[in-house]
Structure formats: C-alpha cells, structure tokens
Design a protein around this motif. Sequence first.
Motif, PDB file in Angstrom:
ATOM      1  N   CYS A 246       0.681  -1.147   0.098  1.00  0.00           N
ATOM      2  CA  CYS A 246      -0.005  -0.007   0.012  1.00  0.00           C
ATOM      3  C   CYS A 246       0.805   1.096   0.095  1.00  0.00           C
ATOM      4  O   CYS A 246       0.413   2.313   0.662  1.00  0.00           O
ATOM      5  CB  CYS A 246      -0.943   0.008   1.190  1.00  0.00           C
ATOM      6  SG  CYS A 246      -1.939  -1.534   1.313  1.00  0.00           S
ATOM      7  N   GLU A 310     -11.364  -1.735  -0.193  1.00  0.00           N
ATOM      8  CA  GLU A 310      -9.861  -2.048  -1.120  1.00  0.00           C
ATOM      9  C   GLU A 310      -9.031  -2.497   0.205  1.00  0.00           C
ATOM     10  O   GLU A 310      -9.128  -1.927   1.310  1.00  0.00           O
ATOM     11  CB  GLU A 310      -9.510  -0.707  -1.556  1.00  0.00           C
ATOM     12  CG  GLU A 310     -10.127  -0.457  -3.009  1.00  0.00           C
ATOM     13  CD  GLU A 310      -9.728  -1.326  -3.863  1.00  0.00           C
ATOM     14  OE1 GLU A 310      -8.659  -1.721  -4.119  1.00  0.00           O
ATOM     15  OE2 GLU A 310     -10.746  -1.629  -4.852  1.00  0.00           O
ATOM     16  N   PRO A 311      -8.071  -3.461  -0.165  1.00  0.00           N
ATOM     17  CA  PRO A 311      -7.219  -3.818   0.641  1.00  0.00           C
ATOM     18  C   PRO A 311      -6.178  -2.530   1.171  1.00  0.00           C
ATOM     19  O   PRO A 311      -5.676  -2.888   2.359  1.00  0.00           O
ATOM     20  CB  PRO A 311      -6.324  -4.814  -0.177  1.00  0.00           C
ATOM     21  CG  PRO A 311      -6.490  -4.358  -1.458  1.00  0.00           C
ATOM     22  CD  PRO A 311      -7.719  -3.771  -1.576  1.00  0.00           C
ATOM     23  N   CYS A 312      -5.929  -1.486   0.762  1.00  0.00           N
ATOM     24  CA  CYS A 312      -5.012  -0.611   1.221  1.00  0.00           C
ATOM     25  C   CYS A 312      -5.879   0.453   1.892  1.00  0.00           C
ATOM     26  O   CYS A 312      -5.380   1.444   2.290  1.00  0.00           O
ATOM     27  CB  CYS A 312      -4.330  -0.078  -0.033  1.00  0.00           C
ATOM     28  SG  CYS A 312      -3.134  -1.405  -0.492  1.00  0.00           S
ATOM     29  N   SER A 316      -9.941  -0.417   5.903  1.00  0.00           N
ATOM     30  CA  SER A 316     -10.067  -1.633   5.670  1.00  0.00           C
ATOM     31  C   SER A 316      -9.207  -2.469   6.610  1.00  0.00           C
ATOM     32  O   SER A 316      -8.042  -2.262   7.283  1.00  0.00           O
ATOM     33  CB  SER A 316      -9.083  -1.908   4.370  1.00  0.00           C
ATOM     34  OG  SER A 316      -8.916  -3.285   4.255  1.00  0.00           O
ATOM     35  N   GLY A 495      -7.161  -5.852  -4.733  1.00  0.00           N
ATOM     36  CA  GLY A 495      -7.622  -4.770  -5.079  1.00  0.00           C
ATOM     37  C   GLY A 495      -8.125  -4.374  -6.407  1.00  0.00           C
ATOM     38  O   GLY A 495      -7.821  -5.469  -7.313  1.00  0.00           O
ATOM     39  N   LYS A 496      -8.707  -3.360  -6.626  1.00  0.00           N
ATOM     40  CA  LYS A 496      -9.448  -3.046  -7.982  1.00  0.00           C
ATOM     41  C   LYS A 496      -9.226  -1.381  -8.006  1.00  0.00           C
ATOM     42  O   LYS A 496     -10.380  -0.687  -8.235  1.00  0.00           O
ATOM     43  CB  LYS A 496     -10.802  -3.525  -8.080  1.00  0.00           C
ATOM     44  CG  LYS A 496     -11.071  -4.861  -7.997  1.00  0.00           C
ATOM     45  CD  LYS A 496     -12.399  -5.518  -8.162  1.00  0.00           C
ATOM     46  CE  LYS A 496     -12.645  -6.924  -8.209  1.00  0.00           C
ATOM     47  NZ  LYS A 496     -14.010  -7.271  -8.343  1.00  0.00           N
ATOM     48  N   LEU A 497      -8.259  -0.924  -7.987  1.00  0.00           N
ATOM     49  CA  LEU A 497      -7.981   0.439  -7.827  1.00  0.00           C
ATOM     50  C   LEU A 497      -7.495   0.956  -9.346  1.00  0.00           C
ATOM     51  O   LEU A 497      -6.011   0.427  -9.501  1.00  0.00           O
ATOM     52  CB  LEU A 497      -7.220   1.100  -6.856  1.00  0.00           C
ATOM     53  CG  LEU A 497      -7.220   2.427  -6.756  1.00  0.00           C
ATOM     54  CD1 LEU A 497      -8.519   2.998  -6.365  1.00  0.00           C
ATOM     55  CD2 LEU A 497      -6.239   2.903  -5.368  1.00  0.00           C
ATOM     56  N   LEU A 501      -3.877  -0.953  -8.644  1.00  0.00           N
ATOM     57  CA  LEU A 501      -4.025  -2.306  -7.762  1.00  0.00           C
ATOM     58  C   LEU A 501      -4.965  -3.066  -8.766  1.00  0.00           C
ATOM     59  O   LEU A 501      -6.042  -2.580  -9.319  1.00  0.00           O
ATOM     60  CB  LEU A 501      -4.584  -2.190  -6.596  1.00  0.00           C
ATOM     61  CG  LEU A 501      -3.728  -1.560  -5.224  1.00  0.00           C
ATOM     62  CD1 LEU A 501      -4.585  -1.086  -4.236  1.00  0.00           C
ATOM     63  CD2 LEU A 501      -2.517  -2.074  -5.158  1.00  0.00           C
ATOM     64  N   PRO A 502      -4.895  -4.132  -8.914  1.00  0.00           N
ATOM     65  CA  PRO A 502      -4.171  -5.093  -8.112  1.00  0.00           C
ATOM     66  C   PRO A 502      -2.634  -5.161  -8.658  1.00  0.00           C
ATOM     67  O   PRO A 502      -2.493  -4.961 -10.024  1.00  0.00           O
ATOM     68  CB  PRO A 502      -4.584  -6.621  -8.272  1.00  0.00           C
ATOM     69  CG  PRO A 502      -5.272  -6.629  -9.572  1.00  0.00           C
ATOM     70  CD  PRO A 502      -5.825  -5.092  -9.561  1.00  0.00           C
TER      71      PRO A 502
END
Length: 778
Positions: A246, A310-312, A316, A495-497, A501-502
């Motif tokens: 992140c 989101e993982p970051c 989260s 992630g889907k940024l 990300l990912p």
Amino acid sequence: MKIRRALIALVVLVPSVVTAPASAETFLPVDPGASGAYKVDVRDYHLGDRVVDIPAFKIKSELTGRAYTPVGAPGRRPLVLFLHGIHVPCYAKGMDPDELMEWPCPKGSKPIPSYAGYDAPAKALASQGYQVVSISANAINLADFDTQMTGSLARAQLVLAHLKLWQRWSTHGDGPFGRQYVGKVDLQRIGLMGHSRGGEGVARAVQLNADLGEPFGIRAVLLLAPGGFLRPNLPGVALSVILPYCDGDVSDLSGQRYYDDTWYSMTRDPAARSTVLLMGANHNFFNTEWTPGRSVADSDDDWTADDKAEPCGKKSKQRLTAVEQEAAGRAYMAGFFRLELGRETALLPLLDGSNARARSAGRAVVSVMAQSPRRYDVARLDGASGVLTGSARTRVCASDCVRNPYGRYPHWVTDPPVEHLPAGRVTELSWTASDGRLRFDLPVGLRDVRQYDVLSLRAATEKATDLSVRLTDGHGRSASVPVSTVSKALQPLPGKLADLLPKVMLQTVRIPLAGLPVDLRDVRSVEIRTDRVARGTAYLADLSFSTPSLSHWRPRMLPVLSVADVDMVEGDSGPRTADFKVRMSRVSPRPVTFWAEASGDFTSDVVAPFHARVTIPAGHRSATVKVPLRPNKRDGDDVTFIMVLSGSTDAMIGRSLADGIVRDDDPTPAITISPGVGTEGRGGVVFQLKLSAPSDRGANLTAELRSGTAKLGTDFVDPEGGLYPQVDAGKTTGQFVVPIKDDKLREKAETFAVVITAADGAVLKVPYRVQGTIRDND
C-alpha cells in the motif's frame, strides 16, 4: 503450535504419497524481532549543521546520528547503518512551509529528526549485539527536492562520511565518545538499510565504496520501500527489498527493479537476495517520525484512498496499523541483518521463499520471492527455451507484456534517466486446452539433484489460474505437483484501483523434493503442464533446483567499472561521436557487459538518442561508449547531458554517472531590425527581424518603448506581457507588433522608438534604437 497443512497431489506410476508443502504456515524457532540479551545505550551525536563536504551537490551537510550500543557486548561488533528518505528538513508551528525550506533551520524552527524514527528495529538489533547508527540527511534532502540524478550519490557520500567517522572512533577514539568504541566496531561486517530515497543512497554507497577500493566491508543491504532512478545493481552483496503493498509514495513499487536488475548479474553469484512483499503496509509508517500521532512534526498516511473495500483503504481490515507495521518492519529488518551478518541459519526460512512466520510480525501477510546462491538453473525463462507441445504457446516479454507497464506492474516500470534497460524478462505461457506442455530436459551430468531441497520457479498472473509441475526420472516415473497446493502465485493479488491495484508480481513457487517418488539421482525432465485449467495465461521465470543458503561475501570480488566525463567541441560536419571512456579496476577472466544510456533535456538535435549494451571482452580493461553527434554550422546552445551506466554483469559499477558537454562552435548570427510602419485602425506597427543565418536556439530580444512625437499610452501601448521580439529556432525571419490606438484626430505621421536592451542568440550592439511610424487614417 497449530499448523495448516495442504496436500500435494501426485500423478505417479507408484502409489500416491502426501507431503507437507513448503508453503504451510510455520513459525520460526527464533523470533527475529525479539529483544536480545544486551541492554541498549542510546545516544545522539551532532557535530554541526555544515561540517562534511557533499561534492555531488557542492554543499556541506550535517553530521548527526543516533548510536544504539549493546552494553557489554564483547569484541568487535558488526555495524548496521540506517538512512532515512526525503522529507522537508524543518518544522515549527505557525510558520509558512516555504519558510521552513532552509538549512540550517531558520530561527524559531527545529530540524525534523527523521533519523530517530527507526528505534524499534535499531534497538532489536543492538540488543542482539549489533552496533547500530541511524543518520540524518536534512541538508541533502533540501538540495534533492529538485533533482533525481545526483541525490543518491550525495547520500552515498554522506554514508561513507559517517563510516569514516566510525572508523576513526573505533581505532583512535575521538569526538563526543572519546575512546568508548576503540576496538568495538567491525568495519568489515557492515550492513546498510535505506528507506525511500535512502534506499538508492545506500545502494550507491556500495558502488562508491567499490570505486574507492572497498575500504569498508559492506556485506548486506536492505532497501525499504526504495526509489531507484539510476537502476544500480548489487552483484555479490546480500540484498533484500521490502515492498509495502500500500505504498502511496513509490506507488509503482519500482524498488522491485533492484532484485530484477541484479538477477543473474554475476557468474556464480555467492549472494542471496529476496523481495518481501508486505501486504497492508504503506510507505511512511516504518519511520515513527513520519507517522501521525507519533512524530514531533506534522506527518500523514501516504495512502490517500480510504475505501474500506480496498485492501489498502484506511478503513480496511487488511491495512496494518502503524504499530503493526512497525512490528513487521522490525522483524524483517532485524531478521535480515541477523541472518546475513550474524549467520543465524535458523532465520533462513524467513527470507528463502518458504514464508515461515516471525511471531513478532503479528498478523502481517507476507510473500517472499528469493534467489539462493546455491542453485542449479534449469531454465531462467528470460529467453526462448524448452520444448512446447499441445496447445501451449510462449513468448518472451518484459514491458511489452502489457499495454501500460506502469503502476500495476513493478517488474516493468521504466523511468528516466534509464528508460530502455531491458529488465524483468519473463516467459508468458498461454494455453487453450489441458494438453499444453513446456518441457525442459536435463543434460547428461546434471541429472543428480539430491544436493537440493526444492524445485522452484517464480510465477504471476492477472486472472486466477493453475498449472502443474512434473518431474520425470530415468525409470519413467513421474511426480506432478499442482502449483495451487504449494503457492498462491497463480492467484491475483488483491485490489481494484485503476492504474494501481492489483499489482502483478512474480511470487515464489517452492516444491519440496523430499518424499517425491522419483529418483533424484536421475531426473530427466521438468515439465510445466496446463492440465489444471483449460484456458489461461501466466508469467514464468527462474526455474531452478536450490537449497537455501547464506551469502558468502568476499572483498574485491569483481572488477569495478567507472565512466569519465566528456567535454568537447561540436564541429561542423561529418560523423562525430562523444566518446565516454569506461575503465575497469582490473581485467576480468570473463566478458563484462553493462548498459549505457545517454539522457538529458537536449535543446537541439546535435546529440542523438543513445542506449546500448556494451561488452568488454575477457582480458581487456576498457571500452569506449560512442554517442553519435549530428554536428552542424548553425549557432546553438551548448548541449549538456549525462551518461548512465547500469545493468552490469560480472562487474560492479563504481562511478555510474558522467557529464557530457558538447560546446557549440558556430558564430552567432547578426540581427537586423527594419523600421516599423503602421496605420491607425489596422492593428499596429509591424517591425521585421532578420538573422544573417539560421540558429538552433533562435534569437530572443528584450525591448522597451520610448515616446517621440507619438506618445506612449496615448498613441501606442506596450503589448500585453511586455515586448520580447524573437526569431524562432531554425528561422531567419520574424516580426513583432506594437499596438496603436485609433483616435479621430486628423494629424501628421508620428514616430516613437523601440529600444533593444538585451539580445540573446544574436549579435546586436545594445542599446539599439529603431524607429516606428504611425500613419493617420482620419
């Protein structure tokens, strides 16, 4: 201790067996982040704000540091030096931030103690018997805000200045510590940690140390969320790169290039290297002085997105808290130096790709890719190799693997000034049926693999998939292991940024050899098979047999390459080159290669774009890098650029940057300015400019208006933005216009003057006056 166990599926010609995969969750028997037996004495030293020369920036820097000393530790202790990254130098409540961009800090403000932010890993190491010092680089940070070229060299010079200081303190004693450290510090067992731009700084320190004949034994380098503009590689030196998933600062995780660029850069490299992908961690929180709520100055979370899905995201559950991130960083930083400087082999599983957990790292999720010096490379997969059958197709690619190699693809990021160095070359395997095979046959004499513990490769994917790896022996017996049973490498990272990300990163797949029902004395082939998923794509690299091993550093292992500056006259015609001499410290018994790239903001077409792989044959000691020039007879600016050496094989790079200057030798053309004439109501008075010859830089004049019979403001006016006549580059003519007013009075023609006060790019005696005439239209 509860251990999750996965099954390795075997397709064999004998009854199936079940083994525990290397990826099963296990805890290390030794906790690398735990405190040791020694009490730690912590003392700061400050020898002045402007006391050490930094030639790269032509400044003087502070000599400030914090020493962490193991009380009562016998003999000479290994030295570990920490270097922070870039940050504003000063802080004060109520002061304008621009006022704080000074060094020394202005009255009413204090230096930001970034060097004091690594107490946790420093104390952990010192308590285990290591002498640790964390140093300040505020003066360099101030100078480095506007450059990416020489900042790393400046930091390297600062690192070596501190090492020289500790050399003096440990031999003769001096300064604030008297004789406390005499005989107590081992300058031949040194580890360096650099955070952010400090990462490239300590990497360059290794190169600078090599260029100076290795006065210091720098054996291990840990790069923490590093930047790396100049692409230094570090053959022969133990290396680990910690990449926070992140990271909102070095968000492309381009620090992965240190691993990739050093990958296979030395024949029989005795150094181990690893990349530690730390999920849920950001860029700043490894340093408490960059962490909100813990720093003396303002600080922030560099990952700005707060989407809890989101993982970051800051909300989260997958994000580590600042305290959790500090603990994970402490475990891996301390563990690396204890492994490579302290030779604690119990810590090998922390960094060999088996992902054994350190208890003090808490809930941190970590993925380690690793390269052992004790290995047998079956196929590097950075070039065409193997036998294809069935529906499998392969191509070798790097940045061309994907359309946009930035943000999400750390292996394939490119930045100036080194934009064309081939790196991260992998084999892309794609298939449309379950019958695909990529087979590698082991040659006679290299079929006995009993000395190795694992078969490994690195793999990555953009969409979830699976493959199997099959070993076949000389008796026709086979063992097939699904990748999914030993690794998550073929599952996409989270992630889907958009654009970030990912991440798509190669991860280690480790297949333990113990228990496989094949004859390890006679392994005939290794196959990668598409029998798990009917259709898919994966990136593959580094297929090898290996055994985890410590590095074996030796001084002056490799010759050192250094490049010299070029300062030359352009000339008028014919094929010419700017010749950069590259010399080695000694001849090599094998060919040495390196990447050479010219980079700069060229203001003319005199210097042609250049990048190339250069080879110095075995037994030779130098090479000439010839940058093509396109000389001409047109006046132009001197062209300045840089030559960067990177990507060496079987050599260390010492002086990696050289300045190139091509001095223009063509006469400056003369300029003539014709008197201007204009008529009221038709726009303005037009003046014609003419150069005696075309120029690559054009002509740029500065002018002022003077009243005559025509009055400024009444009859004519200054153009908006001022009056700056010019002739464009490559042209011989131009014009400028003085706006005039249209009154309703019948009058005679009136005049005014244009006074040229400065002329750049043209011969003209200034001040120079030229007349403008306004004709009446009433």
